[in-house]
Design an enzyme around this catalytic site. Structure first.
Site, PDB file in Angstrom:
ATOM      1  N   LYS A   1       0.851  -1.181   0.000  1.00  7.81           N
ATOM      2  CA  LYS A   1       0.000   0.000   0.000  1.00  7.81           C
ATOM      3  C   LYS A   1       0.890   1.236   0.000  1.00  7.81           C
ATOM      4  O   LYS A   1       1.736   1.406   0.884  1.00  7.81           O
ATOM      5  CB  LYS A   1      -0.899  -0.011   1.236  1.00  7.81           C
TER       6      LYS A   1
ATOM      7  N   LYS B   1      -2.337  -1.426  -3.791  1.00  8.25           N
ATOM      8  CA  LYS B   1      -3.154  -0.219  -3.696  1.00  8.25           C
ATOM      9  C   LYS B   1      -2.296   1.030  -3.774  1.00  8.25           C
ATOM     10  O   LYS B   1      -1.271   1.064  -3.086  1.00  8.25           O
ATOM     11  CB  LYS B   1      -3.904  -0.270  -2.362  1.00  8.25           C
TER      12      LYS B   1
HETATM   13  N1  LIG Z   1      -6.314   2.880   6.210  1.00  7.04           N
HETATM   14  C1  LIG Z   1      -7.406   3.452   5.681  1.00  7.04           C
HETATM   15  C2  LIG Z   1      -7.726   3.281   4.253  1.00  7.04           C
HETATM   16  N2  LIG Z   1      -8.327   2.175   3.780  1.00  7.04           N
HETATM   17  C3  LIG Z   1      -8.586   2.395   2.433  1.00  7.04           C
HETATM   18  C4  LIG Z   1      -8.117   3.654   2.095  1.00  7.04           C
HETATM   19  C5  LIG Z   1      -8.200   4.355   0.767  1.00  7.04           C
HETATM   20  C6  LIG Z   1      -9.306   3.920  -0.121  1.00  7.04           C
HETATM   21  C7  LIG Z   1      -9.628   4.855  -1.228  1.00  7.04           C
HETATM   22  O1  LIG Z   1      -8.971   5.905  -1.429  1.00  7.04           O
HETATM   23  O2  LIG Z   1     -10.580   4.538  -1.931  1.00  7.04           O
HETATM   24  C8  LIG Z   1      -7.545   4.217   3.231  1.00  7.04           C
HETATM   25  C9  LIG Z   1      -7.001   5.596   3.253  1.00  7.04           C
HETATM   26  C10 LIG Z   1      -5.635   5.856   3.722  1.00  7.04           C
HETATM   27  O3  LIG Z   1      -4.800   4.957   3.849  1.00  7.04           O
HETATM   28  O4  LIG Z   1      -5.362   7.015   3.998  1.00  7.04           O
END
Ligand SMILES: NCc1[nH]cc(CCC(=O)O)c1CC(=O)O
Ligand SMILES: [Mg+2]
Length: 335
Positions: free
Chosen positions: A203, A259
């Site tokens: 991520k 992601k």
């Molecule tokens: N941990 C939280 C999380 N879980 C999914 C997303 C992002 C999902 C999206 O942008 O659609 C995030 C945001 C982040 O890490 O700040």
């Protein structure tokens, strides 16, 4: 392979197979079906109206009652699983995000309601503290940094609350080191050995999450966006993504996620080629906003939705989390 084996123009003409719909379908290398889709949904407390999200036109926060209806539609369209994200009341947010492991929180109540009404629909719960912390970080801050090991303990408590509520897939999105192993051990010790783990393994610290933070209400009030580079990955790196995935698999992850999606298709391909495990892409909020915004302005037509999703399949993903899930499933059904 030499060209003498494959043939060459004018004997070989690659356009022949493209000439008609039937032969195009016959030579298609990848398929996209509703069964490849996971639908992320934002849940809100109370029993009011659906709440629009400004940066994600067409996406709304739903109450639990509205969620049950929407999830029923998703299931009827052949979508196997939905992912839940809470818009937490500001009054319930704290420094340590303790609402995350309150068994009566919005997510646990949503899971119980879904399992009561739609027992055969898969339910995935995000594990991370950001919807519940006043500062918006995914973990517990110690001297200005997210502290790894105390955060992992909190994530384990959050996981167990979700598993007790009936969650099928635990999806840690926090990027702490060692959390998959800790969560697997805790689930097994509590009799939840059937509960799957989809790890947000690779991520990245991405500006494409902007609209999501608005949706769950964790956007900074100042102009400065939240900086999560102390735990999320540097977009410059890909070797590191392979190490992240290797560790999470060793610790017991059943499924791996990359992601964001579109700017990281190379990572999906490398992960799939290296590990041959169930691999998922998250087409995140900013990707949705880009495509939706261009479609709403008439700059792109709606075929970009299925084309972008097919891109993930071609890159090696087994499935995609996408805010377009309902729309895509309807388009696939219409043919
Ligand atoms: N941990 C939280 C999380 N879980 C999914 C997303 C992002 C999902 C999206 O942008 O659609 C995030 C945001 C982040 O890490 O700040
Ligand atoms: Mg990791």
């Amino acid at each position: 392979m030499s060209s003498s084996f494959l043939g060459a123009y004018p004997r070989t003409r690659l356009r022949r197979n493209r000439r008609d719909d039937w032969s195009r379908r016959l030579v298609a290398e990848n398929v996209l079906t509703a069964g490849d889709l996971i639908w992320p949904v934002f849940v809100q407390p109370g029993d009011g109206q659906r709440q629009p999200i400004a940066a994600m036109p067409g996406v709304e926060r739903l109450t639990i009652a509205q969620l049950i209806d929407a999830a029923g539609e998703a299931q009827a369209l052949g979508i196997p699983c939905i992912a839940l994200f809470p818009a937490t009341e500001p009054a319930l947010k704290t420094e340590d995000g303790r609402e995350a492991w309150n068994e009566g929180n919005l997510i646990c109540e949503s899971v119980r309601a879904l399992k009561r009404h739609l027992p055969d629909l898969g339910v995935l719960c995000d594990v991370a503290l950001d919807p519940y912390t006043t500062h918006g970080h995914d973990g517990i801050l110690v001297e200005g940094h997210v502290a790894n090991d105390v955060t992992v303990e909190a994530l384990v408590r959050q996981t167990l609350a979700q598993a007790r509520a009936g969650c099928d897939v635990i999806a840690p999105s926090d990027m702490m080191d060692g959390r998959i192993g800790a969560i697997r051990d805790a689930l097994d010790a509590a009799g939840f050995e059937h509960v799957r783990i989809m790890s947000y393994a690779a991520k990245y610290a991405s500006a494409f999450y902007g609209p999501f933070r608005e949706a769950i209400g964790s956007k900074r009030t100042s102009n400065r966006p939240l900086d999560k580079r102390g735990y999320q990955m540097d977009p410059a790196n890909s070797e590191e993504a392979l190490r992240e995935v290797a560790f999470d698999l060793e610790e017991g992850a059943d499924m791996i996620m990359v992601k964001p999606g579109l700017p990281y298709l190379d990572i999906i391909r490398r992960v799939k080629d290296r590990f041959h495990v169930p691999t998922y892409a998250y087409q995140v909020s900013g990707e949705y906003a880009m495509l939706r915004g261009a479609m709403d302005n008439g700059w792109l037509d709606e075929r970009v939705v299925l084309e972008s999703l097919m891109g993930f399949k071609r890159a090696g993903a087994d499935g995609v989390l996408t805010y377009f899930a309902i729309e895509a499933a309807k388009r696939l059904k219409a043919g």
